[in-house]
Design a protein around this motif. Structure first.
Motif, PDB file in Angstrom:
ATOM      1  N   GLU A 103       1.243 -12.487  -5.988  1.00 10.36           N
ATOM      2  CA  GLU A 103       1.971 -11.328  -5.468  1.00 10.36           C
ATOM      3  C   GLU A 103       3.185 -11.857  -4.722  1.00 10.36           C
ATOM      4  N   ASP A 104       4.358 -11.389  -5.101  1.00  8.06           N
ATOM      5  CA  ASP A 104       5.596 -11.881  -4.494  1.00  8.06           C
ATOM      6  C   ASP A 104       5.576 -11.748  -2.978  1.00  8.06           C
ATOM      7  N   LEU A 105       6.219 -12.704  -2.329  1.00  3.68           N
ATOM      8  CA  LEU A 105       6.420 -12.653  -0.884  1.00  3.68           C
ATOM      9  C   LEU A 105       7.529 -11.643  -0.634  1.00  3.68           C
ATOM     10  N   ARG A 106       7.158 -10.504  -0.030  1.00  4.30           N
ATOM     11  CA  ARG A 106       8.147  -9.432   0.168  1.00  4.30           C
ATOM     12  C   ARG A 106       7.773  -8.571   1.365  1.00  4.30           C
ATOM     13  N   THR A 107       8.718  -7.755   1.785  1.00  3.97           N
ATOM     14  CA  THR A 107       8.499  -6.838   2.900  1.00  3.97           C
ATOM     15  C   THR A 107       7.528  -5.744   2.460  1.00  3.97           C
ATOM     16  N   ARG A 108       6.576  -5.472   3.314  1.00  4.19           N
ATOM     17  CA  ARG A 108       5.540  -4.459   3.045  1.00  4.19           C
ATOM     18  C   ARG A 108       5.866  -3.172   3.801  1.00  4.19           C
ATOM     19  N   PRO A 109       5.247  -2.058   3.410  1.00  8.96           N
ATOM     20  CA  PRO A 109       5.523  -0.778   4.072  1.00  8.96           C
ATOM     21  C   PRO A 109       5.276  -0.795   5.585  1.00  8.96           C
ATOM     22  N   TRP A 110       4.391  -1.653   6.075  1.00  9.13           N
ATOM     23  CA  TRP A 110       4.106  -1.713   7.509  1.00  9.13           C
ATOM     24  C   TRP A 110       5.104  -2.582   8.265  1.00  9.13           C
ATOM     25  N   GLY A 111       6.086  -3.165   7.548  1.00  5.42           N
ATOM     26  CA  GLY A 111       7.174  -3.881   8.201  1.00  5.42           C
ATOM     27  C   GLY A 111       7.081  -5.391   8.190  1.00  5.42           C
ATOM     28  N   ALA A 112       5.922  -5.944   7.927  1.00  2.64           N
ATOM     29  CA  ALA A 112       5.776  -7.403   7.828  1.00  2.64           C
ATOM     30  C   ALA A 112       6.027  -7.831   6.389  1.00  2.64           C
ATOM     31  N   SER A 113       6.150  -9.128   6.181  1.00  2.00           N
ATOM     32  CA  SER A 113       6.274  -9.672   4.826  1.00  2.00           C
ATOM     33  C   SER A 113       5.080 -10.551   4.542  1.00  2.00           C
ATOM     34  N   ASP A 114       4.570 -10.476   3.309  1.00  2.28           N
ATOM     35  CA  ASP A 114       3.534 -11.401   2.877  1.00  2.28           C
ATOM     36  C   ASP A 114       3.517 -11.481   1.362  1.00  2.28           C
ATOM     37  N   GLY A 115       2.795 -12.460   0.876  1.00  2.00           N
ATOM     38  CA  GLY A 115       2.632 -12.657  -0.555  1.00  2.00           C
ATOM     39  C   GLY A 115       1.483 -13.617  -0.794  1.00  2.00           C
ATOM     40  N   GLN A 116       1.074 -13.691  -2.049  1.00  2.00           N
ATOM     41  CA  GLN A 116      -0.046 -14.547  -2.417  1.00  2.00           C
ATOM     42  C   GLN A 116       0.375 -15.489  -3.530  1.00  2.00           C
ATOM     43  N   VAL A 117      -0.056 -16.743  -3.411  1.00  2.00           N
ATOM     44  CA  VAL A 117       0.241 -17.750  -4.420  1.00  2.00           C
ATOM     45  C   VAL A 117      -1.009 -18.599  -4.628  1.00  2.00           C
ATOM     46  N   ARG A 118      -1.321 -18.880  -5.898  1.00  2.00           N
ATOM     47  CA  ARG A 118      -2.419 -19.783  -6.229  1.00  2.00           C
ATOM     48  C   ARG A 118      -1.782 -21.106  -6.624  1.00  2.00           C
ATOM     49  N   ASP A 119      -2.094 -22.161  -5.890  1.00  2.00           N
ATOM     50  CA  ASP A 119      -1.460 -23.448  -6.161  1.00  2.00           C
ATOM     51  C   ASP A 119      -2.087 -24.130  -7.382  1.00  2.00           C
ATOM     52  N   ARG A 120      -1.544 -25.266  -7.758  1.00  5.96           N
ATOM     53  CA  ARG A 120      -1.989 -25.982  -8.968  1.00  5.96           C
ATOM     54  C   ARG A 120      -3.423 -26.483  -8.886  1.00  5.96           C
ATOM     55  N   PHE A 121      -4.021 -26.467  -7.689  1.00  2.75           N
ATOM     56  CA  PHE A 121      -5.407 -26.902  -7.523  1.00  2.75           C
ATOM     57  C   PHE A 121      -6.375 -25.731  -7.446  1.00  2.75           C
ATOM     58  N   GLY A 122      -5.837 -24.511  -7.591  1.00 10.48           N
ATOM     59  CA  GLY A 122      -6.678 -23.317  -7.613  1.00 10.48           C
ATOM     60  C   GLY A 122      -6.877 -22.644  -6.273  1.00 10.48           C
ATOM     61  N   VAL A 123      -6.206 -23.125  -5.234  1.00 12.77           N
ATOM     62  CA  VAL A 123      -6.351 -22.528  -3.900  1.00 12.77           C
ATOM     63  C   VAL A 123      -5.425 -21.321  -3.789  1.00 12.77           C
ATOM     64  N   LEU A 124      -5.982 -20.187  -3.380  1.00 14.75           N
ATOM     65  CA  LEU A 124      -5.215 -18.967  -3.187  1.00 14.75           C
ATOM     66  C   LEU A 124      -4.771 -18.895  -1.734  1.00 14.75           C
ATOM     67  N   TRP A 125      -3.458 -18.792  -1.526  1.00 13.59           N
ATOM     68  CA  TRP A 125      -2.865 -18.765  -0.189  1.00 13.59           C
ATOM     69  C   TRP A 125      -2.240 -17.402   0.063  1.00 13.59           C
ATOM     70  N   LEU A 126      -2.471 -16.848   1.245  1.00 12.91           N
ATOM     71  CA  LEU A 126      -1.803 -15.642   1.725  1.00 12.91           C
ATOM     72  C   LEU A 126      -0.825 -16.099   2.795  1.00 12.91           C
ATOM     73  N   ILE A 127       0.441 -15.908   2.537  1.00 17.34           N
ATOM     74  CA  ILE A 127       1.477 -16.359   3.458  1.00 17.34           C
ATOM     75  C   ILE A 127       2.258 -15.138   3.927  1.00 17.34           C
ATOM     76  N   GLY A 128       2.437 -15.025   5.241  1.00  8.76           N
ATOM     77  CA  GLY A 128       3.154 -13.862   5.748  1.00  8.76           C
ATOM     78  C   GLY A 128       3.614 -14.041   7.176  1.00  8.76           C
ATOM     79  N   TYR A 129       4.434 -13.091   7.585  1.00  3.44           N
ATOM     80  CA  TYR A 129       5.014 -13.131   8.929  1.00  3.44           C
ATOM     81  C   TYR A 129       5.513 -11.752   9.312  1.00  3.44           C
ATOM     82  N   GLU A 130       5.624 -11.565  10.615  1.00  2.00           N
ATOM     83  CA  GLU A 130       6.237 -10.362  11.173  1.00  2.00           C
ATOM     84  C   GLU A 130       7.741 -10.604  11.226  1.00  2.00           C
ATOM     85  N   HIS A 131       8.522  -9.590  10.975  1.00  2.00           N
ATOM     86  CA  HIS A 131       9.973  -9.744  11.034  1.00  2.00           C
ATOM     87  C   HIS A 131      10.422  -9.906  12.480  1.00  2.00           C
ATOM     88  N   GLY A 132      11.472 -10.704  12.648  1.00  5.04           N
ATOM     89  CA  GLY A 132      11.985 -10.968  13.981  1.00  5.04           C
ATOM     90  C   GLY A 132      11.246 -12.083  14.691  1.00  5.04           C
TER      91      GLY A 132
END
Length: 144
Positions: A103-132
């Motif tokens: 799932e692309d790293l992008r701004t969400r309706p609640w105002g924060a940004s996050d996305g999901q990436v599965r790396d080459r070893f099969g680990v699923l990462w959720l990466i996100g942050y609050e704006h500002g």
């Protein structure tokens, strides 16, 4: 209380994974072979225990004969607010190399940004942050 740490048992790719994660997150790597630990439950040259220490700490080994190799089902590693947004975006892009953007790293309706990436070893990462929350935004808001 210290935070839980990720420990991956990989199918013979631990050394490669440690190098990859060091390239992504920075930090330092220590690794020890089965032979160094005098273990006989895996190939002598395989990694019995590897550690990445830095902004992201994790442990990696090559699965021994009694270890179940890593296979994530229903597991996600969350790096929400774990660094400044610029760093998190860089980590996201680096983890995607040879992996898959779920799932692309992008701004969400609640105002924060996050996305999901599965790396080459099969680990699923959720990466996100609050704006500002990045240093530049904080510096700009205090200068006003």
């Amino acid at each position: 209380m210290p935070a839980p740490s990720l420990y991956l048992h990989l199918p013979g790719t631990a050394a490669e994974a440690l190098e990859f994660y060091r390239d992504v997150f920075g930090g330092s790597v220590e690794q020890f072979t089965y032979a160094q630990f005098e273990r006989t439950d895996g190939p002598g040259a395989a990694i019995a225990h590897g550690v990445l220490s830095g902004k992201v700490d994790l442990y990696v080994s090559d699965a021994g004969e009694h270890d179940e190799p890593f296979a994530a089902r229903g597991l996600m590693v969350a790096l929400l607010g774990a660094a400044e947004p610029t760093t998190l975006r860089t980590w996201f892009a680096s983890l995607a190399e040879g992996g898959e953007v779920v799932e692309d790293l992008r701004t969400r309706p609640w105002g924060a940004s996050d996305g999901q990436v599965r790396d080459r070893f099969g680990v699923l990462w959720l990466i996100g942050y609050e704006h500002g929350t990045d240093a530049a935004a904080q510096a700009a808001s205090t200068a006003d």
